[in-house]
Design an enzyme around this catalytic site. Structure first.
Site, PDB file in Angstrom:
ATOM      1  N   ASP A  19       6.178 -38.352  16.365  1.00 21.38           N
ATOM      2  CA  ASP A  19       4.649 -39.025  15.955  1.00 21.38           C
ATOM      3  C   ASP A  19       4.865 -40.643  16.206  1.00 21.38           C
ATOM      4  O   ASP A  19       5.894 -41.669  16.460  1.00 21.38           O
ATOM      5  CB  ASP A  19       4.756 -39.370  14.349  1.00 21.38           C
ATOM      6  CG  ASP A  19       3.863 -39.638  13.677  1.00 21.38           C
ATOM      7  OD1 ASP A  19       1.963 -39.396  14.256  1.00 21.38           O
ATOM      8  OD2 ASP A  19       3.808 -40.397  12.206  1.00 21.38           O
ATOM      9  N   ASP A  21       1.708 -43.406  14.044  1.00 26.14           N
ATOM     10  CA  ASP A  21       1.755 -43.783  13.006  1.00 26.14           C
ATOM     11  C   ASP A  21       2.856 -43.952  12.119  1.00 26.14           C
ATOM     12  O   ASP A  21       3.334 -42.811  11.126  1.00 26.14           O
ATOM     13  CB  ASP A  21       0.661 -43.517  12.236  1.00 26.14           C
ATOM     14  CG  ASP A  21      -0.497 -44.214  12.941  1.00 26.14           C
ATOM     15  OD1 ASP A  21      -0.881 -44.477  14.207  1.00 26.14           O
ATOM     16  OD2 ASP A  21      -1.980 -43.185  13.056  1.00 26.14           O
ATOM     17  N   ASP A  47     -17.126 -52.453   7.807  1.00 29.23           N
ATOM     18  CA  ASP A  47     -16.954 -50.992   8.325  1.00 29.23           C
ATOM     19  C   ASP A  47     -15.744 -51.465   8.688  1.00 29.23           C
ATOM     20  O   ASP A  47     -14.254 -51.041   8.041  1.00 29.23           O
ATOM     21  CB  ASP A  47     -17.351 -51.068  10.122  1.00 29.23           C
ATOM     22  CG  ASP A  47     -18.884 -49.735   9.422  1.00 29.23           C
ATOM     23  OD1 ASP A  47     -18.544 -49.129   8.893  1.00 29.23           O
ATOM     24  OD2 ASP A  47     -19.605 -49.880  10.525  1.00 29.23           O
ATOM     25  N   THR A 125       0.242 -36.757  17.671  1.00 29.39           N
ATOM     26  CA  THR A 125      -0.070 -37.271  17.113  1.00 29.39           C
ATOM     27  C   THR A 125      -1.830 -37.411  16.713  1.00 29.39           C
ATOM     28  O   THR A 125      -2.322 -37.085  17.006  1.00 29.39           O
ATOM     29  CB  THR A 125      -0.191 -39.569  17.275  1.00 29.39           C
ATOM     30  OG1 THR A 125      -0.817 -39.984  16.175  1.00 29.39           O
ATOM     31  CG2 THR A 125      -0.885 -39.211  19.030  1.00 29.39           C
ATOM     32  N   ALA A 126      -2.029 -37.443  15.102  1.00 25.62           N
ATOM     33  CA  ALA A 126      -3.445 -37.815  15.106  1.00 25.62           C
ATOM     34  C   ALA A 126      -4.666 -38.981  16.060  1.00 25.62           C
ATOM     35  O   ALA A 126      -5.697 -38.812  16.419  1.00 25.62           O
ATOM     36  CB  ALA A 126      -3.614 -37.751  14.124  1.00 25.62           C
ATOM     37  N   LYS A 170      -0.735 -30.074  14.203  1.00 23.09           N
ATOM     38  CA  LYS A 170       0.406 -30.441  15.057  1.00 23.09           C
ATOM     39  C   LYS A 170       0.752 -29.747  15.671  1.00 23.09           C
ATOM     40  O   LYS A 170       1.496 -29.909  16.472  1.00 23.09           O
ATOM     41  CB  LYS A 170       0.175 -31.665  14.694  1.00 23.09           C
ATOM     42  CG  LYS A 170       1.384 -32.944  15.411  1.00 23.09           C
ATOM     43  CD  LYS A 170       2.004 -33.619  14.574  1.00 23.09           C
ATOM     44  CE  LYS A 170       0.767 -35.167  14.734  1.00 23.09           C
ATOM     45  NZ  LYS A 170       1.722 -35.866  13.636  1.00 23.09           N
ATOM     46  N   ASP A 193       7.548 -39.528   9.994  1.00 23.28           N
ATOM     47  CA  ASP A 193       7.941 -40.510   8.574  1.00 23.28           C
ATOM     48  C   ASP A 193       7.008 -39.937   7.703  1.00 23.28           C
ATOM     49  O   ASP A 193       7.312 -39.443   6.049  1.00 23.28           O
ATOM     50  CB  ASP A 193       7.009 -41.889   8.769  1.00 23.28           C
ATOM     51  CG  ASP A 193       5.762 -41.860   8.949  1.00 23.28           C
ATOM     52  OD1 ASP A 193       4.588 -42.075   7.776  1.00 23.28           O
ATOM     53  OD2 ASP A 193       5.305 -41.179   9.503  1.00 23.28           O
TER      54      ASP A 193
END
Length: 246
Positions: A19, A21, A47, A125-126, A170, A193
């Site tokens: 992963d 992040d 934003d 990962t996203a 995922k 995590d």
């Protein structure tokens, strides 16, 4: 963590899924995409304030599905109308300015250990595929599997090409990828995590939870999984070493 096995020569690959992040780096990579877009005048202060709030929440309490979904939607809106070439250049700037200084040295070292053993190391990962590709390339990893954004004639539309790689999705994509590579999941590794990645961690034979959120920590202890705690001091020391080398 990887044992002291000799360099692997078998034709059957061993895959190590990492992963990004809060596992490979501290914080959420999509925040840095937003901040760089703000620096370049592509988005408003409002934003970037929203991105900053999501970053704070992520560091404080971990991933939240609704916050993550909103952040991803905003990130997709950022890329709409921009060329692949331009965003690759932006991704390299993000890596140099924001991602590299926030990499967890311990996790990066684990990727190198896997590579030294002949394993393939894939980011899963996203994070948008374009950003994940840059991180993987700059770290010398095998490759990345990220969220894909639709592009027409080299210009991003701002729509997803498939699904955000998160949670069950995922794990599904990683399983399909391992099957296509002819890998045995029992020999593969996964690092994360987040409790959202329990499906990914469960499907492999070897897993390490890194700086886990409370839910994942409880699950890991129940299952007897290895836990790797990290400290911000290791990042600060790595940053000091980098400055000394410059």
């Amino acid at each position: 963590m990887p044992d002291a096995a000799p360099h692997r020569t078998s034709e059957t690959p061993v895959l190590a899924f990492f992963d990004v992040d809060n596992t490979l780096m501290r914080g959420a990579s999509v925040f840095y995409v937003g901040r760089e877009a703000w620096r370049r005048g592509l988005i408003s202060f409002r934003d970037i304030a929203v991105f900053a709030w999501h970053q704070f929440r992520f560091l404080a309490v971990g991933e939240n599905r609704s916050h993550l979904a909103e952040a991803k939607e905003r990130a997709l809106g950022l890329v709409s109308g921009h060329t692949e070439e331009g965003l690759i250049a932006l991704a390299h700037d993000i890596y140099d300015r924001d991602i590299a200084p926030n990499l967890w040295p311990e996790t990066v070292a684990l990727t190198k250990e896997h590579l030294a053993k002949g394993h393939e190391v894939w980011l899963v990962t996203a994070t948008p595929q374009l950003v994940a590709d840059v991180i993987s390339s700059r770290l010398g990893l095998t490759g990345s599997i990220g969220t894909k954004v639709e592009a027409l004639d080299g210009v991003f539309t701002g729509a997803l090409d498939g699904h955000v790689l998160h949670g069950d999705e995922k794990a599904v994509v990683a399983r399909q990828f391992a099957d296509a590579r002819g890998a045995s999941l029992a020999e593969c590794w996964a690092y994360s995590d987040s409790s959202n990645d329990i499906p990914l961690l469960t499907m492999v034979g070897n897993r390490v939870v890194v700086n886990p959120d409370a839910k994942l920590l409880a699950h890991a202890r129940e299952q007897g999984w290895e836990v790797l705690p990290l400290k911000r001091s290791s990042i600060r020391e790595a940053q000091r070493r980098l400055k000394r080398e410059k």
